[in-house]
Motif scaffolding. Structure first.
Motif, PDB file in Angstrom:
ATOM      1  N   TYR A   2       0.858  -1.177   0.000  1.00 47.16           N
ATOM      2  CA  TYR A   2       0.000   0.000   0.000  1.00 47.16           C
ATOM      3  C   TYR A   2       0.894   1.225   0.000  1.00 47.16           C
ATOM      4  O   TYR A   2       1.724   1.399   0.874  1.00 47.16           O
ATOM      5  N   GLN A  80      -4.697   8.709  -5.340  1.00 43.73           N
ATOM      6  CA  GLN A  80      -4.546   8.485  -3.903  1.00 43.73           C
ATOM      7  C   GLN A  80      -4.461   9.808  -3.156  1.00 43.73           C
ATOM      8  O   GLN A  80      -4.971   9.943  -2.036  1.00 43.73           O
ATOM      9  N   GLU A  83      -7.890  11.089  -2.697  1.00 43.33           N
ATOM     10  CA  GLU A  83      -8.592  10.214  -1.766  1.00 43.33           C
ATOM     11  C   GLU A  83      -8.187  10.494  -0.322  1.00 43.33           C
ATOM     12  O   GLU A  83      -9.025  10.543   0.584  1.00 43.33           O
ATOM     13  N   ASP A  84      -6.896  10.698  -0.099  1.00 42.55           N
ATOM     14  CA  ASP A  84      -6.419  10.995   1.255  1.00 42.55           C
ATOM     15  C   ASP A  84      -6.986  12.311   1.772  1.00 42.55           C
ATOM     16  O   ASP A  84      -7.369  12.423   2.944  1.00 42.55           O
ATOM     17  N   MET A  87     -10.684  11.831   2.610  1.00 43.99           N
ATOM     18  CA  MET A  87     -10.882  11.067   3.836  1.00 43.99           C
ATOM     19  C   MET A  87     -10.743  11.950   5.079  1.00 43.99           C
ATOM     20  O   MET A  87     -11.455  11.764   6.067  1.00 43.99           O
ATOM     21  N   HIS A 238     -10.778   2.855   0.928  1.00 40.49           N
ATOM     22  CA  HIS A 238      -9.609   3.383   1.631  1.00 40.49           C
ATOM     23  C   HIS A 238      -9.439   2.654   2.967  1.00 40.49           C
ATOM     24  O   HIS A 238     -10.426   2.389   3.670  1.00 40.49           O
ATOM     25  N   SER A 307      -6.074  -4.703   1.103  1.00 32.63           N
ATOM     26  CA  SER A 307      -5.791  -3.337   0.683  1.00 32.63           C
ATOM     27  C   SER A 307      -4.347  -2.948   0.984  1.00 32.63           C
ATOM     28  O   SER A 307      -3.691  -2.264   0.219  1.00 32.63           O
TER      29      SER A 307
END
Length: 311
Positions: A2, A80, A83-84, A87, A238, A307
């Motif tokens: 990951y 990513q 996405e981070d 989140m 995630h 993941s």
């Protein structure tokens, strides 16, 4: 594996990569993305990428086993990052659902404006690729964008929105694309925050018209299912979202209190470790092992391990 490209380590085996290697990997990704965008992926060689990065071709293959592997990692790197950021907004309990939607939409629009080379790369025709994961990854990301809008419309306006949520998502995406063209191609001085505020205000009027009217949705349940089926499999979740789901599950009182406390501690440590600069594989493995006795978490625990690519 990951990958935590942005400010933290990349796990390889049981050891995180050194900061120097993380920085070098990031430099290669950004350099290759710009070359692919300006010259076209098919006309850019690994030798050219290595030369511009100031390393040997052999060293480049230490980081990426092929040009296709490099392309896939570029896609993962940029998606990513969004996405981070999203989140972090999702975990902010002080925000209402509508506020989260607006903040996350602003993140998406700013990313689009600031990373035009990456989005131009996505628009290319990738011919003759051997790795089907690249096509699949791009397609799943496109599907995920539409689903993000669809799900937020339901969260904001309630279950009554479900029959019209897909149509609402497509209409919003169309409006956003038009304003993005004005900002990027025409260099119109439009403020992103104002664009988001304007769109959400207009969204209220648009949704009210749908709910108050008697028209049938264009994207009915059958067509929406067909559209989603094209994603070709389950979407990636995630790791922090999976941990949140497990924390929610252990609160339902179905497991003994002692076991519940131990599980909560393990999940908290997992969460902290994943948010650290250098996540340690041994800690991640240990905490996942602690969760094995709780059968109700088995499915989510296995998804999390998959993941993180931890066996």
């Amino acid at each position: 594996m990951y990958d935590y490209y942005h400010g933290s380590a990349i796990l390889q085996g049981d050891m995180p990569m050194r900061r120097k290697d993380v920085d070098k990997r990031r430099h290669i990704l950004i350099t290759a993305m710009r070359l692919f965008s300006s010259k076209n992926y098919n006309r850019t060689s690994m030798q050219e990428i290595a030369d511009i990065c100031g390393i040997s071709k052999g060293s480049l293959y230490v980081y990426f086993k092929s040009k296709e592997d490099l392309l896939l990692n570029i896609l993962q790197y940029y998606f990513q990052y969004i996405e981070d950021q999203i989140m972090l907004v999702e975990e902010d309990t002080s925000l209402s659902t509508r506020e989260k939607f607006m903040k996350e939409l602003e993140i998406k629009l700013r990313h689009y404006i600031e990373n035009q080379e990456f989005y131009r790369l996505q628009g290319q025709e990738f011919s003759g690729l051997m790795d089907p994961n690249i096509y699949r990854y791009i397609h799943r990301q496109n599907i995920a964008q539409v689903k993000w809008f669809e799900q937020y419309l339901i969260k904001i306006y309630g279950d009554q929105m479900k029959p019209y949520a897909a149509d609402g998502a497509f209409l919003l995406i169309g409006m956003i694309k038009q304003y993005m063209e004005l900002i990027i191609l025409k260099q119109f001085p439009l403020n992103v925050k104002k664009v988001v505020l304007f769109l959400t205000d207009q969204m209220d009027s648009m949704i009210k018209g749908m709910l108050d009217g008697d028209c049938e949705p264009l994207m009915n349940e059958h067509l929406w299912s067909l559209y989603l089926a094209e994603a070709g499999g389950e979407e990636r979740v995630h790791p922090l979202e999976l941990i949140k789901q497990m924390k929610d599950r252990i609160k339902d009182g179905s497991i003994p209190e002692i076991q519940r406390e131990e599980a909560d501690q393990s999940l908290t440590i997992l969460e902290q470790e994943l948010m650290s600069m250098q996540p340690r594989t041994a800690i991640l493995k240990g905490m996942l092992h602690n969760l094995e006795p709780i059968h109700s978490l088995k499915s989510l625990r296995m998804k999390l391990a998959d993941s993180l690519q931890i066996k």
